[in-house]
Design a protein around this motif. Sequence first.
Motif, mmCIF file in Angstrom:
data_model
loop_
_atom_site.group_PDB
_atom_site.id
_atom_site.type_symbol
_atom_site.label_atom_id
_atom_site.label_comp_id
_atom_site.label_asym_id
_atom_site.label_seq_id
_atom_site.Cartn_x
_atom_site.Cartn_y
_atom_site.Cartn_z
ATOM 1 N N PRO A 49 0.815 -1.223 0.000
ATOM 2 C CA PRO A 49 0.000 0.000 0.000
ATOM 3 C C PRO A 49 0.846 1.270 0.000
ATOM 4 C CG PRO A 49 -0.311 -1.217 2.058
ATOM 5 C CD PRO A 49 0.483 -2.087 1.150
ATOM 6 N N LEU A 50 2.013 1.189 0.647
ATOM 7 C CA LEU A 50 2.883 2.380 0.670
ATOM 8 C C LEU A 50 3.410 2.696 -0.731
ATOM 9 C CD1 LEU A 50 4.393 4.492 2.430
ATOM 10 C CD2 LEU A 50 6.320 2.951 2.381
ATOM 11 N N ILE A 51 3.849 1.664 -1.436
ATOM 12 C CA ILE A 51 4.413 1.918 -2.771
ATOM 13 C C ILE A 51 3.343 2.476 -3.706
ATOM 14 C CG2 ILE A 51 5.287 0.790 -4.866
ATOM 15 C CD1 ILE A 51 7.051 -0.849 -3.145
ATOM 16 N N VAL A 52 2.177 1.829 -3.721
ATOM 17 C CA VAL A 52 1.126 2.279 -4.647
ATOM 18 C C VAL A 52 0.760 3.733 -4.332
ATOM 19 C CG1 VAL A 52 -1.254 1.913 -5.390
ATOM 20 C CG2 VAL A 52 0.240 -0.056 -4.989
ATOM 21 N N SER A 53 0.482 4.024 -3.049
ATOM 22 C CA SER A 53 0.041 5.380 -2.724
ATOM 23 C C SER A 53 1.188 6.384 -2.887
ATOM 24 C CB SER A 53 -0.547 5.437 -1.306
ATOM 25 O OG SER A 53 0.412 5.034 -0.364
ATOM 26 N N SER A 54 2.419 5.981 -2.539
ATOM 27 C CA SER A 54 3.543 6.917 -2.658
ATOM 28 C C SER A 54 3.776 7.317 -4.100
ATOM 29 C CB SER A 54 4.846 6.280 -2.175
ATOM 30 O OG SER A 54 4.799 6.068 -0.825
ATOM 31 N N MET A 55 3.803 6.329 -4.975
ATOM 32 C CA MET A 55 4.096 6.650 -6.377
ATOM 33 C C MET A 55 3.000 7.540 -6.950
ATOM 34 S SD MET A 55 7.006 5.356 -6.986
ATOM 35 C CE MET A 55 7.149 6.014 -8.583
ATOM 36 N N ILE A 56 1.752 7.233 -6.611
ATOM 37 C CA ILE A 56 0.646 8.030 -7.165
ATOM 38 C C ILE A 56 0.706 9.462 -6.623
ATOM 39 C CG2 ILE A 56 -1.883 8.267 -7.212
ATOM 40 C CD1 ILE A 56 -1.962 5.187 -7.385
ATOM 41 N N VAL A 174 -4.644 7.600 1.917
ATOM 42 C CA VAL A 174 -4.107 6.258 2.202
ATOM 43 C C VAL A 174 -2.647 6.403 2.637
ATOM 44 C CG1 VAL A 174 -3.410 4.056 1.144
ATOM 45 C CG2 VAL A 174 -5.628 5.069 0.555
ATOM 46 N N ASN A 175 -1.910 7.237 1.894
ATOM 47 C CA ASN A 175 -0.492 7.404 2.196
ATOM 48 C C ASN A 175 -0.270 7.965 3.600
ATOM 49 O OD1 ASN A 175 2.224 9.113 1.873
ATOM 50 N ND2 ASN A 175 2.248 7.314 0.579
ATOM 51 N N GLU A 176 -1.044 8.985 3.942
ATOM 52 C CA GLU A 176 -0.894 9.579 5.286
ATOM 53 C C GLU A 176 -1.188 8.539 6.358
ATOM 54 O OE1 GLU A 176 -0.897 13.109 6.425
ATOM 55 O OE2 GLU A 176 -0.280 13.881 4.473
ATOM 56 N N ALA A 177 -2.239 7.747 6.112
ATOM 57 C CA ALA A 177 -2.622 6.747 7.115
ATOM 58 C C ALA A 177 -1.530 5.692 7.269
ATOM 59 C CB ALA A 177 -3.947 6.084 6.713
ATOM 60 N N ILE A 178 -0.974 5.268 6.139
ATOM 61 C CA ILE A 178 0.095 4.259 6.211
ATOM 62 C C ILE A 178 1.286 4.813 7.004
ATOM 63 C CG2 ILE A 178 1.833 3.003 4.840
ATOM 64 C CD1 ILE A 178 -0.801 1.710 4.558
ATOM 65 N N MET A 179 1.607 6.091 6.774
ATOM 66 C CA MET A 179 2.735 6.666 7.502
ATOM 67 C C MET A 179 2.456 6.700 9.005
ATOM 68 S SD MET A 179 4.899 6.854 5.214
ATOM 69 C CE MET A 179 6.221 7.336 6.292
ATOM 70 N N LYS A 180 1.202 6.905 9.360
ATOM 71 C CA LYS A 180 0.856 6.866 10.798
ATOM 72 C C LYS A 180 1.052 5.457 11.351
ATOM 73 C CE LYS A 180 -0.582 10.809 12.354
ATOM 74 N NZ LYS A 180 -1.323 11.765 11.572
ATOM 75 N N LEU A 184 3.497 3.793 14.462
ATOM 76 C CA LEU A 184 3.110 2.841 15.507
ATOM 77 C C LEU A 184 4.048 1.638 15.508
ATOM 78 C CD1 LEU A 184 -0.801 2.861 15.119
ATOM 79 C CD2 LEU A 184 0.604 4.033 16.824
ATOM 80 N N VAL A 185 4.319 1.123 14.295
ATOM 81 C CA VAL A 185 5.187 -0.062 14.211
ATOM 82 C C VAL A 185 6.577 0.249 14.785
ATOM 83 C CG1 VAL A 185 6.354 -1.635 12.604
ATOM 84 C CG2 VAL A 185 3.961 -1.022 12.212
ATOM 85 N N MET A 186 7.030 1.486 14.594
ATOM 86 C CA MET A 186 8.382 1.831 15.046
ATOM 87 C C MET A 186 8.519 1.773 16.567
ATOM 88 S SD MET A 186 10.164 1.932 12.480
ATOM 89 C CE MET A 186 11.759 2.563 12.986
ATOM 90 N N TYR A 187 7.395 1.787 17.287
ATOM 91 C CA TYR A 187 7.504 1.654 18.748
ATOM 92 C C TYR A 187 8.154 0.340 19.149
ATOM 93 C CZ TYR A 187 4.865 5.862 19.807
ATOM 94 O OH TYR A 187 4.480 7.160 19.917
ATOM 95 N N ILE A 188 7.936 -0.688 18.321
ATOM 96 C CA ILE A 188 8.573 -1.959 18.719
ATOM 97 C C ILE A 188 9.902 -2.186 17.983
ATOM 98 C CG2 ILE A 188 6.370 -3.049 19.335
ATOM 99 C CD1 ILE A 188 6.954 -4.856 16.766
ATOM 100 N N ALA A 189 10.345 -1.157 17.225
ATOM 101 C CA ALA A 189 11.570 -1.336 16.437
ATOM 102 C C ALA A 189 12.791 -1.732 17.291
ATOM 103 C CB ALA A 189 11.866 -0.083 15.626
ATOM 104 N N PRO A 190 13.011 -1.093 18.465
ATOM 105 C CA PRO A 190 14.224 -1.462 19.221
ATOM 106 C C PRO A 190 14.264 -2.943 19.572
ATOM 107 C CG PRO A 190 13.333 0.591 20.044
ATOM 108 C CD PRO A 190 12.314 0.041 19.079
ATOM 109 N N ILE A 191 13.112 -3.457 20.019
ATOM 110 C CA ILE A 191 13.103 -4.874 20.387
ATOM 111 C C ILE A 191 13.146 -5.741 19.124
ATOM 112 C CG2 ILE A 191 10.591 -4.747 20.819
ATOM 113 C CD1 ILE A 191 12.049 -6.943 23.019
ATOM 114 N N GLY A 192 12.535 -5.220 18.053
ATOM 115 C CA GLY A 192 12.547 -5.939 16.770
ATOM 116 C C GLY A 192 13.966 -6.095 16.235
ATOM 117 N N VAL A 193 14.721 -4.993 16.216
ATOM 118 C CA VAL A 193 16.089 -5.095 15.682
ATOM 119 C C VAL A 193 16.962 -5.955 16.601
ATOM 120 C CG1 VAL A 193 16.027 -2.927 14.371
ATOM 121 C CG2 VAL A 193 16.947 -2.907 16.668
#
Length: 409
Positions: A49-56, A174-180, A184-193
């Motif tokens: 969804p990010l690629i489609v909305s970003s390119m458009i 759609v793009n703005e929502a995906i970025m939001k 949220l996903v980045m909150y778990i990034a430290p434990i993810g990495v």
Amino acid sequence: MNKKNYLLYFMLVGIVSGIFCGWFYGEKMQAVEWIGDIFLDLLKMLVIPLIVSSMIVGVSGLGDIRKVGKTGVITLVYFMATTAISVALGLLMVNLINPGLGVTMTAGEVPAKISEKEALGITDIFKSFVSDNLVDSMANMDILPIVIFSLIFGGVLTTLGDKGRPVIAFFDGVNEAIMKVVHLVMYIAPIGVFALVASKLGAAGGGELFWAEIMKLGKFALTVLLGLLTHAAVVLPLILYFVTGRNPLVYLKNASEALTTAFSTASSSATLPVTVECAEEKNKVSRKASLFVLPIGATVNMDGTAMYESVSAIFIAQMVGIHLGFGDQVIVFLTATLAAIGAAGIPEAGLVTMVMVLHAVGLPLEGIGMLLSIDWFLDRCRTATNVWGDSIGAAVVDTLEEKYVEKGE
Ligand code: ASP
């Protein structure tokens, strides 16, 4: 400590403790692999969804179709020039250091995905630009056709006037929502990495075993790392500075979340949501430039991979005692560039497309088997270089677009 920097510091702590735990606790750390997988899947889930909305949104933000064409040319020139410099630098390093001289090639096992791979031809690369079934491409994360489709679709929308506007507004939302969601996903990034790095190093048998493997191919690893470092720490920052006037250190700090994610996931595509976030929100690259450049960059612009392909090919030639003259090295230069464009932004894709380079100059595929034991590590380093090249590309294209396309200087 600046509040905005917390996440980055936590991610760095995540990587360092991941290395520490993977190094000392070895295979036991595979127990946390599932946490890394969840983080990775959450990022991957956003990619289509990010690629489609970003390119458009990116294409429509650029305005009419001629502006898109000019910006497209600037983008491609940047991609081609930096990839070519990277390969040339790799060839220079490998010819100076000669890492393969005196090393005996031990027949490593070549995985079926590589040995059964037909050598990619240039026509195959062109064919991979389109797909007969977009849904199928989406399901397989086959990104290039989706980028091309969205590019054409967005371009056409700009020609439709009133009819096109609500559709563009929809994808903007759609793009703005995906970025939001990315936030949220980045909150778990430290434990993810942490989990990704610890479990991968653990799967490689822990620090001692990894060190022994890397030492076996010490000079080769050194050549690759030195080449990547020179490109990432000297060439690309100089381009950034001279073209945009931006401070490379500040740009680096602001892009660091993307680079740490690239290092942990070994996938430019999975990192794309974070790359876009860093470019747009932290480095303040214009939205139209980052949304246009980054999805294309994650798929075709791979400076680190291109360098790796050329260094590996010459390394294998040196090991088996085949002398590659100037003409052959030119062939390596060209095929390594193409192989990097053809490589998907997923882990170890560069190893698979290396078949094309080796075939072109008649080198044995078994050479790839030798690299496998440390490829997972070098893959992370080249992926971070790939993402760094894309991030700088967004700023470069932003400046040049503003100067030559927008103002028409
Ligand atoms: N893993 C790399 C990337 O995603 C591709 C490669 O294998 O070199 O950028």
